[in-house]
Design an enzyme around this catalytic site. Sequence first.
Site, PDB file in Angstrom:
ATOM      1  CE  LYS A  36      -2.293   1.700   3.685  1.00  0.00           C
ATOM      2  NZ  LYS A  36      -2.234   3.136   3.690  1.00  0.00           N
ATOM      3  CG  ASP A  62      -5.131   4.418   2.057  1.00  0.00           C
ATOM      4  OD1 ASP A  62      -6.009   4.814   1.529  1.00  0.00           O
ATOM      5  OD2 ASP A  62      -4.669   4.072   2.932  1.00  0.00           O
ATOM      6  CE  LYS A  84      -7.276   6.503   4.595  1.00  0.00           C
ATOM      7  NZ  LYS A  84      -5.714   6.455   4.406  1.00  0.00           N
ATOM      8  CG  ASP A 141     -11.919  18.109  -4.748  1.00  0.00           C
ATOM      9  OD1 ASP A 141     -12.778  18.917  -4.914  1.00  0.00           O
ATOM     10  OD2 ASP A 141     -10.836  18.448  -4.669  1.00  0.00           O
ATOM     11  CB  THR A 191      -9.287   1.607  11.733  1.00  0.00           C
ATOM     12  OG1 THR A 191      -7.938   2.222  11.137  1.00  0.00           O
ATOM     13  CG2 THR A 191      -9.970   0.829  10.866  1.00  0.00           C
ATOM     14  NE  ARG A 238       1.399   3.072  13.080  1.00  0.00           N
ATOM     15  CZ  ARG A 238       0.522   3.704  13.470  1.00  0.00           C
ATOM     16  NH1 ARG A 238       0.879   4.972  14.490  1.00  0.00           N
ATOM     17  NH2 ARG A 238      -0.757   3.577  13.414  1.00  0.00           N
TER      18      ARG A 238
HETATM   19  O1  LIG Z   1      -9.552   3.558   8.259  1.00  0.00           O
HETATM   20  C1  LIG Z   1      -8.390   3.389   7.789  1.00  0.00           C
HETATM   21  C2  LIG Z   1      -7.801   3.745   6.484  1.00  0.00           C
HETATM   22  C3  LIG Z   1      -6.464   3.680   6.377  1.00  0.00           C
HETATM   23  N1  LIG Z   1      -5.661   3.259   7.218  1.00  0.00           N
HETATM   24  C4  LIG Z   1      -4.263   3.147   6.749  1.00  0.00           C
HETATM   25  O2  LIG Z   1      -3.762   1.723   7.025  1.00  0.00           O
HETATM   26  C5  LIG Z   1      -2.394   1.811   7.446  1.00  0.00           C
HETATM   27  C6  LIG Z   1      -2.007   1.188   9.029  1.00  0.00           C
HETATM   28  O3  LIG Z   1      -1.157   1.568   9.328  1.00  0.00           O
HETATM   29  P1  LIG Z   1      -0.685   1.036  10.890  1.00  0.00           P
HETATM   30  O4  LIG Z   1       0.717   1.389  10.851  1.00  0.00           O
HETATM   31  O5  LIG Z   1      -0.955  -0.618  10.628  1.00  0.00           O
HETATM   32  O6  LIG Z   1      -1.636   1.570  11.692  1.00  0.00           O
HETATM   33  C7  LIG Z   1      -1.953   3.331   7.387  1.00  0.00           C
HETATM   34  O7  LIG Z   1      -1.218   3.588   6.309  1.00  0.00           O
HETATM   35  C8  LIG Z   1      -3.320   4.108   7.420  1.00  0.00           C
HETATM   36  O8  LIG Z   1      -3.285   5.400   6.584  1.00  0.00           O
HETATM   37  C9  LIG Z   1      -5.938   3.016   8.455  1.00  0.00           C
HETATM   38  O9  LIG Z   1      -5.065   2.933   9.338  1.00  0.00           O
HETATM   39  N2  LIG Z   1      -7.330   3.029   8.844  1.00  0.00           N
END
Ligand SMILES: O=c1ccn([C@@H]2O[C@H](COP(=O)(O)O)[C@@H](O)[C@H]2O)c(=O)[nH]1
Length: 236
Positions: free
Chosen positions: A39, A66, A68, A71, A121, A212
Amino acid sequence: MQPSEIIPRDRLIVALDLASVTAAEAMVARLGDSVTFYKIGYQLAYAGGLPLVRQLADQGKKVFIDLKLHDIGNTVARGVESIAKLGATFLTVHAYPQTMKAAVEARGGSGLKILAVTVLTSYDDGDLHAAGYRLGVSDLVEARAQQAQVLGVDGLVCSPEEAAALRKIVGHQMNLVTPGIRPAGSATGDQKRIMTPARAIAAGADYLVVGRPVVEAGDPRAAAEAIQAEIRQALG
Ligand SMILES: O=c1ccn([C@@H]2O[C@H](COP(=O)(O)O)[C@@H](O)[C@H]2O)c(=O)[nH]1
């Protein structure tokens, strides 16, 4: 894609949340064949990372952009048309009806699949209330999922906490893509609606997005392999 058609190894999507293309290329080399799906989000895209989409696709990897998008419809449509030429599998837009409609129309038959981000999330009910929403997380996620399905969106980004309920609403026609994945013992960070890889798969998630816990691990390849093993075990 129907869940049964997804190659188990493709279910892990590693978020290349890194500061430079050089760092991303080094991470991809380090992860090797343990990861097949990546991603690219804000950090890497705005650091010149979009050409990596084609580069990764040429290496046989799948890519999820990603960004998002949100607009006015015309701007979303023109953006989607440009992104559709990059060779990615997934693109995110926020789950607002005008935005989703424009994105679905503009992706046409390009092969790019549109994912609607239901509720981030990192949000809980209190965050939605503070932002002026009347609905709590589960009601808003479900309402947006229904709108997305009617508009022909290909998949949903949601927390694994909502996966089982969403599966009942959208069936297997839409892919459920879940960030908020935390292997047991890993730091939660800013995520609020989380599950382990095994529980997310058991709840019905198709794809797990992990940033992460992999890219900041001492041994990213071992971290990715451990998640892949957990996914395989949960699939049975
Ligand atoms: O609702 C959402 C949409 C996108 N993300 C993205 O996923 C990864 C999660 O990264 P972690 O480091 O595992 O937390 C990150 O790139 C977010 O932009 C999300 O977390 N929640």
